[in-house]
Design a protein around this motif. Sequence first.
Motif, PDB file in Angstrom:
ATOM      1  N   LEU A 212      -5.923  12.868   5.313  1.00  9.90           N
ATOM      2  CA  LEU A 212      -5.137  11.655   5.090  1.00  9.90           C
ATOM      3  C   LEU A 212      -5.380  11.233   3.652  1.00  9.90           C
ATOM      4  O   LEU A 212      -6.525  11.046   3.238  1.00  9.90           O
ATOM      5  N   GLN A 213      -4.304  11.118   2.884  1.00 11.97           N
ATOM      6  CA  GLN A 213      -4.432  10.565   1.535  1.00 11.97           C
ATOM      7  C   GLN A 213      -4.212   9.075   1.662  1.00 11.97           C
ATOM      8  O   GLN A 213      -3.142   8.628   2.056  1.00 11.97           O
ATOM      9  N   VAL A 214      -5.258   8.313   1.354  1.00  9.91           N
ATOM     10  CA  VAL A 214      -5.214   6.859   1.498  1.00  9.91           C
ATOM     11  C   VAL A 214      -5.211   6.244   0.109  1.00  9.91           C
ATOM     12  O   VAL A 214      -6.042   6.579  -0.732  1.00  9.91           O
ATOM     13  N   THR A 215      -4.242   5.373  -0.143  1.00  4.11           N
ATOM     14  CA  THR A 215      -4.137   4.692  -1.434  1.00  4.11           C
ATOM     15  C   THR A 215      -4.740   3.304  -1.301  1.00  4.11           C
ATOM     16  O   THR A 215      -4.391   2.548  -0.395  1.00  4.11           O
ATOM     17  N   LYS A 216      -5.645   3.011  -2.233  1.00  2.00           N
ATOM     18  CA  LYS A 216      -6.318   1.714  -2.255  1.00  2.00           C
ATOM     19  C   LYS A 216      -6.108   1.096  -3.627  1.00  2.00           C
ATOM     20  O   LYS A 216      -6.293   1.749  -4.647  1.00  2.00           O
ATOM     21  N   THR A 217      -5.692  -0.165  -3.661  1.00  2.00           N
ATOM     22  CA  THR A 217      -5.571  -0.879  -4.933  1.00  2.00           C
ATOM     23  C   THR A 217      -6.928  -1.472  -5.262  1.00  2.00           C
ATOM     24  O   THR A 217      -7.518  -2.188  -4.442  1.00  2.00           O
TER      25      THR A 217
ATOM     26  N   GLY B 115      -5.983  -3.503 -10.574  1.00  2.00           N
ATOM     27  CA  GLY B 115      -4.589  -3.312 -10.188  1.00  2.00           C
ATOM     28  C   GLY B 115      -4.162  -1.854 -10.122  1.00  2.00           C
ATOM     29  O   GLY B 115      -3.030  -1.551  -9.792  1.00  2.00           O
ATOM     30  N   LYS B 116      -5.077  -0.950 -10.426  1.00  2.00           N
ATOM     31  CA  LYS B 116      -4.769   0.480 -10.372  1.00  2.00           C
ATOM     32  C   LYS B 116      -4.952   0.989  -8.950  1.00  2.00           C
ATOM     33  O   LYS B 116      -5.696   0.405  -8.159  1.00  2.00           O
ATOM     34  N   ASN B 117      -4.267   2.084  -8.657  1.00  2.00           N
ATOM     35  CA  ASN B 117      -4.404   2.695  -7.338  1.00  2.00           C
ATOM     36  C   ASN B 117      -5.438   3.809  -7.382  1.00  2.00           C
ATOM     37  O   ASN B 117      -5.507   4.563  -8.353  1.00  2.00           O
ATOM     38  N   ARG B 118      -6.220   3.897  -6.323  1.00  2.00           N
ATOM     39  CA  ARG B 118      -7.211   4.960  -6.178  1.00  2.00           C
ATOM     40  C   ARG B 118      -6.859   5.739  -4.921  1.00  2.00           C
ATOM     41  O   ARG B 118      -6.513   5.139  -3.894  1.00  2.00           O
TER      42      ARG B 118
END
Length: 177
Positions: free
Chosen positions: A133-138, A142-145
């Motif tokens: 699962l690729q999970v995007t976290k802000t 303000g950048k996404n990780r």
Amino acid sequence: MGYLEIGKIVAAQGLKGELRVYPNTDFPERFEEPGRRWLLRPNQTEPEPIELVSGRYLDGKGLYVIQLKGIHDRNAAEALRDCKLLVPDTDRLELEEGEFHVADLIGLSVYEQATQELIGTVSDVIPAGHDLLQVTKTIEDGKNRQILIPFVEAIVPIVDLDRHRIEITPPPGLLDL
């Protein structure tokens, strides 16, 4: 009508118009059984109907080689590189318990089970030995990780489609990267 992506055309195969397709489905019949599919060209919003004539799996490559009606040479095949293959979303196949359609996982919120802290949102499912699962976290600036989480029951014990959430029990260090 909505559509489900089943694969992406990645290259021509040989000189007679065959195409290499990277699958985005666990159902081989999508590439092996002749019949209607839909083709979505890059930068287009409306898919066009096409006919799958034949297909076979390439052992060791993780790819299918397919033949589409009307595509008879390498130039015609090359013109379809990066096109997506689709089926209508009404053509969903039944799944076993514990199996999920990729499209149903995208957009789900991911929480750490012990703390109920929001980790992020599923942005992709990457096929690997075990799917990831690729999970995007802000993060603060303000950048996404991006965080990759193995999609195995020991780490992802709860997938609740009705509540649009996944709960994880990450091993130490998984979320620290």
